[in-house]
Design a protein around this motif. Structure first.
Motif, PDB file in Angstrom:
ATOM      1  N   GLU A   1       8.595  -2.053   2.630  1.00 37.67           N
ATOM      2  CA  GLU A   1       7.312  -2.697   2.901  1.00 37.67           C
ATOM      3  C   GLU A   1       6.315  -1.671   3.419  1.00 37.67           C
ATOM      4  O   GLU A   1       6.684  -0.741   4.140  1.00 37.67           O
ATOM      5  CB  GLU A   1       7.446  -3.813   3.942  1.00 37.67           C
ATOM      6  CG  GLU A   1       8.257  -5.010   3.513  1.00 37.67           C
ATOM      7  CD  GLU A   1       8.308  -6.083   4.599  1.00 37.67           C
ATOM      8  OE1 GLU A   1       7.480  -6.031   5.542  1.00 37.67           O
ATOM      9  OE2 GLU A   1       9.182  -6.969   4.520  1.00 37.67           O
ATOM     10  N   TYR A   2       5.072  -1.856   3.055  1.00 35.33           N
ATOM     11  CA  TYR A   2       3.936  -1.163   3.651  1.00 35.33           C
ATOM     12  C   TYR A   2       2.714  -1.978   3.279  1.00 35.33           C
ATOM     13  O   TYR A   2       2.782  -2.860   2.417  1.00 35.33           O
ATOM     14  CB  TYR A   2       3.823   0.279   3.147  1.00 35.33           C
ATOM     15  CG  TYR A   2       3.442   0.422   1.681  1.00 35.33           C
ATOM     16  CD1 TYR A   2       2.132   0.754   1.319  1.00 35.33           C
ATOM     17  CD2 TYR A   2       4.379   0.231   0.665  1.00 35.33           C
ATOM     18  CE1 TYR A   2       1.782   0.887  -0.028  1.00 35.33           C
ATOM     19  CE2 TYR A   2       4.036   0.367  -0.667  1.00 35.33           C
ATOM     20  CZ  TYR A   2       2.740   0.690  -1.012  1.00 35.33           C
ATOM     21  OH  TYR A   2       2.391   0.816  -2.340  1.00 35.33           O
ATOM     22  N   GLY A   3       1.574  -1.747   3.916  1.00 33.68           N
ATOM     23  CA  GLY A   3       0.403  -2.515   3.527  1.00 33.68           C
ATOM     24  C   GLY A   3      -0.706  -2.494   4.562  1.00 33.68           C
ATOM     25  O   GLY A   3      -0.574  -1.930   5.646  1.00 33.68           O
ATOM     26  N   ILE A   4      -1.788  -3.146   4.205  1.00 34.35           N
ATOM     27  CA  ILE A   4      -2.985  -3.212   5.033  1.00 34.35           C
ATOM     28  C   ILE A   4      -3.605  -4.589   4.866  1.00 34.35           C
ATOM     29  O   ILE A   4      -3.362  -5.274   3.863  1.00 34.35           O
ATOM     30  CB  ILE A   4      -3.995  -2.114   4.624  1.00 34.35           C
ATOM     31  CG1 ILE A   4      -5.128  -1.980   5.639  1.00 34.35           C
ATOM     32  CG2 ILE A   4      -4.523  -2.354   3.219  1.00 34.35           C
ATOM     33  CD1 ILE A   4      -6.008  -0.773   5.409  1.00 34.35           C
ATOM     34  N   VAL A   5      -4.381  -5.003   5.842  1.00 33.02           N
ATOM     35  CA  VAL A   5      -4.982  -6.327   5.779  1.00 33.02           C
ATOM     36  C   VAL A   5      -5.884  -6.458   4.554  1.00 33.02           C
ATOM     37  O   VAL A   5      -6.601  -5.535   4.181  1.00 33.02           O
ATOM     38  CB  VAL A   5      -5.761  -6.634   7.064  1.00 33.02           C
ATOM     39  CG1 VAL A   5      -6.984  -5.759   7.187  1.00 33.02           C
ATOM     40  CG2 VAL A   5      -6.137  -8.102   7.146  1.00 33.02           C
ATOM     41  N   ASN A   6      -5.815  -7.613   3.919  1.00 34.61           N
ATOM     42  CA  ASN A   6      -6.583  -7.866   2.712  1.00 34.61           C
ATOM     43  C   ASN A   6      -8.053  -8.041   3.036  1.00 34.61           C
ATOM     44  O   ASN A   6      -8.398  -8.745   3.990  1.00 34.61           O
ATOM     45  CB  ASN A   6      -6.038  -9.137   2.053  1.00 34.61           C
ATOM     46  CG  ASN A   6      -6.507  -9.292   0.634  1.00 34.61           C
ATOM     47  OD1 ASN A   6      -7.696  -9.334   0.385  1.00 34.61           O
ATOM     48  ND2 ASN A   6      -5.556  -9.392  -0.280  1.00 34.61           N
TER      49      ASN A   6
ATOM     50  N   ARG B   1       8.979   2.436  -3.563  1.00 31.55           N
ATOM     51  CA  ARG B   1       8.368   1.575  -2.546  1.00 31.55           C
ATOM     52  C   ARG B   1       7.908   0.253  -3.145  1.00 31.55           C
ATOM     53  O   ARG B   1       7.669   0.163  -4.341  1.00 31.55           O
ATOM     54  CB  ARG B   1       7.181   2.256  -1.882  1.00 31.55           C
ATOM     55  CG  ARG B   1       5.962   2.491  -2.786  1.00 31.55           C
ATOM     56  CD  ARG B   1       6.042   3.769  -3.545  1.00 31.55           C
ATOM     57  NE  ARG B   1       4.778   4.138  -4.196  1.00 31.55           N
ATOM     58  CZ  ARG B   1       4.618   5.239  -4.906  1.00 31.55           C
ATOM     59  NH1 ARG B   1       5.629   6.075  -5.071  1.00 31.55           N
ATOM     60  NH2 ARG B   1       3.449   5.528  -5.448  1.00 31.55           N
ATOM     61  N   THR B   2       7.782  -0.753  -2.276  1.00 23.67           N
ATOM     62  CA  THR B   2       7.198  -2.038  -2.652  1.00 23.67           C
ATOM     63  C   THR B   2       6.229  -2.452  -1.561  1.00 23.67           C
ATOM     64  O   THR B   2       6.614  -2.576  -0.391  1.00 23.67           O
ATOM     65  CB  THR B   2       8.284  -3.118  -2.846  1.00 23.67           C
ATOM     66  OG1 THR B   2       9.176  -3.103  -1.731  1.00 23.67           O
ATOM     67  CG2 THR B   2       9.074  -2.876  -4.124  1.00 23.67           C
ATOM     68  N   VAL B   3       4.975  -2.655  -1.937  1.00 23.44           N
ATOM     69  CA  VAL B   3       3.936  -2.994  -0.976  1.00 23.44           C
ATOM     70  C   VAL B   3       4.068  -4.454  -0.562  1.00 23.44           C
ATOM     71  O   VAL B   3       4.441  -5.319  -1.365  1.00 23.44           O
ATOM     72  CB  VAL B   3       2.532  -2.710  -1.573  1.00 23.44           C
ATOM     73  CG1 VAL B   3       2.256  -3.575  -2.785  1.00 23.44           C
ATOM     74  CG2 VAL B   3       1.441  -2.890  -0.521  1.00 23.44           C
ATOM     75  N   TRP B   4       3.795  -4.722   0.732  1.00 22.90           N
ATOM     76  CA  TRP B   4       3.785  -6.103   1.188  1.00 22.90           C
ATOM     77  C   TRP B   4       2.446  -6.689   0.759  1.00 22.90           C
ATOM     78  O   TRP B   4       1.460  -6.669   1.465  1.00 22.90           O
ATOM     79  CB  TRP B   4       3.967  -6.191   2.696  1.00 22.90           C
ATOM     80  CG  TRP B   4       4.131  -7.603   3.147  1.00 22.90           C
ATOM     81  CD1 TRP B   4       3.242  -8.367   3.833  1.00 22.90           C
ATOM     82  CD2 TRP B   4       5.272  -8.422   2.933  1.00 22.90           C
ATOM     83  NE1 TRP B   4       3.743  -9.611   4.048  1.00 22.90           N
ATOM     84  CE2 TRP B   4       4.999  -9.681   3.503  1.00 22.90           C
ATOM     85  CE3 TRP B   4       6.495  -8.229   2.292  1.00 22.90           C
ATOM     86  CZ2 TRP B   4       5.907 -10.741   3.468  1.00 22.90           C
ATOM     87  CZ3 TRP B   4       7.399  -9.278   2.260  1.00 22.90           C
ATOM     88  CH2 TRP B   4       7.108 -10.513   2.837  1.00 22.90           C
ATOM     89  N   ALA B   5       2.454  -7.215  -0.484  1.00 25.92           N
ATOM     90  CA  ALA B   5       1.190  -7.517  -1.139  1.00 25.92           C
ATOM     91  C   ALA B   5       0.945  -8.990  -1.340  1.00 25.92           C
ATOM     92  O   ALA B   5      -0.191  -9.432  -1.328  1.00 25.92           O
ATOM     93  CB  ALA B   5       1.139  -6.828  -2.509  1.00 25.92           C
TER      94      ALA B   5
END
Length: 675
Positions: A600-605, A633-637
């Motif tokens: 997981e990785y990501g940023i606020v939408n 990797r797989t983004v927390w999308a």
């Protein structure tokens, strides 16, 4: 007799007096010895040992002497071991009755790939030695090919590659292959100059082989006398190559220390780049919401969508294993829903990673995710995403909601250690093994998402998970052994929740074949650095709380976070710190011989209050970091009611965005490549 004057007594040769002039004569003329005919010259493996064979010139002579010189020079040399009869002497004694002579001698100053003249000089018992030039032949010493490059194939083969060498006077390569360390005769295979690799096939899986390569010089003739050029004995570095064990049964990938996903067909690494889809499967009002998930996956395959190749399906454990009466049973209806989702992913050209126990911490009823607790009675009491029946078995008293707090953390490892939990994972592995097309495309199982355990530091808690949970799961035998069910499927293990550091963790019990370490990369500004755990970590081994996610400070996820924007810190500085943070995790896993996967990785939408500019920078920077390290990797999308989605279903706060509409920065996660 009258003696000549004293001044003339030194004259040894006969003289004639012609008039007043003295004329000296040389006496009877004596011819030089006959020149030997060289049959062949062989160059030794070290280039400094030469072997010659020549024919006897006939008659009685004193000896022969082998000499050499560098082509283009005039001074001839003999071996430094010049004593007749010594092993590498240049001088060879005459033997009555022998018609052919063969001699090795040691030449000094010889270099690989050099051009030299070699001769055999005949010395009679009396008189003049033979003319060197009449027996001279030109020879080229062996080239230094360098070390072999070898690679075992996945079909019982071995590919050997070597550096190229100039054609003249070499015209082919000879190869040999033997099981074990024995050196058989050459000519197992021949290939011409210009070809620099060969693949041996039909090898025994698991056996060790020895390979060798050498060059062969061409046939030549000089002055109509045959010169037999035997094969040069130069050997390049010989390597023992272990052929991998038998292939995993039907699996498309295996893991290696350098990569979590390596093709079992080609041996090439595969970089998984994908997204997470949360709530698969999910019921709302008693109705499965599978069609929405299928539409999301259809959108991933639509023209213009970012070119992701993998989807990580986050599964709510309580939907798949539940209590019926007094029994704990598998919900086959839920797995049928999951099958249809996997099939859609395969149809869209996506590989699948299953996350069968997606634990999460829904802290308050105001959190958007808490609505999930009320969607179906099965979620009642599912604190941290663990079924109520599991809490009961470990002595806890679950409530009617699914909100939770850190007070539940100390019992998570106990719930994971239940026999029923292992049985659930065995069912998953058995259902999606490599014997079916669906099972092949499930390339890995991420056993449990962000688990917890009791302990003082992140390291303590991760170590307890390894010793009491992962260890029995990965053991070859035992009632909880997952490997007894499926020895080949790639399994992914996760440190303790909260982006815990791996520094100081003993990974021996999880450093197994086809086991991958993962971590969730929610790294932000990272204002602090701990002496033990490095940049981005606190003294407890957790990622620094205020910087462990790239969200805005007003995020609905709760907490006070440093936003990913230029006002907080220069993008270049943040990227450099982020790189160090990720590299540290890679290094610790690599030290144990394990590959790393970013689950997981990501940023606020931006749709939920984030900055599009910040999202763009984050996406581009993070994608560049992962690419530079070759990380899968797989983004927390994508989440149902989740504020970190890249795209949304119609009923979310950004209702105008459909499953086929993507925010501008999404393709930055695939380096701008779209379908």
């Amino acid at each position: 007799m009258t003696r000549p004057p004293r001044a003339l007594r030194f004259l040894a040769a006969p003289v004639l007096m012609i008039g007043a002039t003295l004329v000296f004569t040389s006496g009877p003329a004596q011819a030089a010895a006959a020149a030997a005919t060289i049959r062949y010259v062989e160059v030794g493996a070290d280039s400094a040992t030469l072997k010659l064979s020549w024919d006897h010139v006939g008659g009685t002579i004193a000896r022969y002497e082998v000499q050499y010189r560098k082509t283009g020079t005039t001074i001839w040399h003999a071996s430094t071991a010049s004593t007749v009869g010594s092993t590498y002497a240049s001088k060879v004694a005459y033997v009555r009755g022998r018609t052919t002579y063969t001699k090795q001698f040691r030449a000094t100053g010889i270099t690989p790939g050099g051009s030299y003249d070699v001769t055999v000089r005949t010395f009679p018992r009396s008189g003049t030695a033979s003319n060197r030039e009449l027996s001279k032949v030109a020879v080229r010493t062996n080239p230094q090919l360098g070390a072999l490059s070898t690679a075992a194939t996945e079909t019982g083969g071995l590919t050997v590659t070597w550096p190229a060498y100039a054609a003249t006077p070499f015209h082919q390569y000879d190869l040999y292959l033997s099981e074990g360390s024995a050196s058989p005769a050459w000519n197992t295979h021949r290939t011409t100059i210009g070809t620099t690799s060969h693949t041996f096939t039909g090898l025994t899986p698991g056996a060790t082989y020895t390979v060798g390569v050498r060059v062969t010089q061409s046939q030549a003739r000089r002055n109509d006398r045959p010169i037999k050029w035997v094969r040069s004995q130069m050997r390049t570095a010989v390597q023992s190559i272990p052929v991998p064990p038998a292939l995993p049964s039907g699996e498309l990938f295996r893991s290696e220390a350098s990569s979590p996903f390596v093709s079992t067909t080609t041996g090439a690494p595969f970089v998984a780049n994908g997204v997470n889809i949360k709530r698969t499967a999910l019921k709302s009002g008693g109705v499965w919401q599978t069609p929405y998930v299928v539409k999301e996956i259809e959108g991933m395959g639509a023209a213009g969508a970012p070119a992701f190749n993998t989807v990580r399906l986050a599964m709510d454990w309580p939907y798949f294993q539940k209590r019926v009466g007094s029994s704990i049973v598998i919900d086959t209806d839920a797995f049928a829903q999951l099958d249809s989702i996997i099939d859609e992913a395969v149809e869209q050209g996506l590989y699948v990673i299953l996350d069968p126990m997606h634990l999460s911490n829904i802290a308050t009823a105001s959190n958007p995710n808490s609505a999930i607790c009320r969607e179906d009675p099965v979620m009642a009491g599912a604190h941290k995403g663990i079924p109520a029946w599991a809490w009961t078995k470990v002595g806890a008293t679950p409530g009617t909601s699914c909100e939770s707090s850190t007070t539940w953390d100390g019992l998570v490892d106990d719930a994971l250690g239940l026999q029923e939990t292992a049985d659930y994972l065995k069912f998953v592995l058995n259902r999606y093994d490599g014997s079916t097309s669906r099972g092949k495309h499930v390339i890995a199982v991420d056993l449990v998402n962000e688990p917890a355990a009791d302990g003082t530091t992140a390291v303590d808690r991760t170590q307890k998970l390894i010793d009491t949970v992962y260890g029995p799961w990965l053991a070859p035998t035992g009632s909880k052994s997952l490997r007894a069910t499926d020895p080949d499927k790639i399994l992914i293990v996760t440190p303790v929740a909260g982006s815990g550091s791996l520094v100081g963790v003993d990974l021996a019990k999880v450093a197994k074949p086809n086991v991958v370490m993962t971590f969730h990369d929610y790294f932000g500004q990272a204002t602090g650095t701990d002496a033990t755990y490095g940049i981005g970590y606190s003294s407890s081994g957790y990622a620094t709380k205020k910087e462990d996610t790239d969200q805005t400070s007003s995020s609905a996820m709760g907490g006070t976070y440093v936003p990913y924007d230029l006002a907080a810190k220069a993008y270049a500085t943040r990227k450099a710190e982020h790189t160090t943070f990720v590299q540290n995790a890679v290094n610790v896993a690599a030290a144990a011989g394990m590959p790393l996967f970013v689950g997981e990785y990501g940023i606020v939408n931006p749709c939920n209050g984030g900055s599009l500019a910040a999202s763009t920078h984050y996406s581009q920077d993070t994608n560049a970091i992962y690419n530079s390290l070759g990380l899968s990797r797989t983004v927390w999308a994508n989440g149902w009611w989740d504020d970190m989605s890249i795209w949304w279903r119609e009923s979310t706060p950004c209702g105008t965005v459909t499953h086929g509409s993507y925010f501008p920065y999404a393709a930055d996660l695939t380096s701008g490549v779209t379908r």
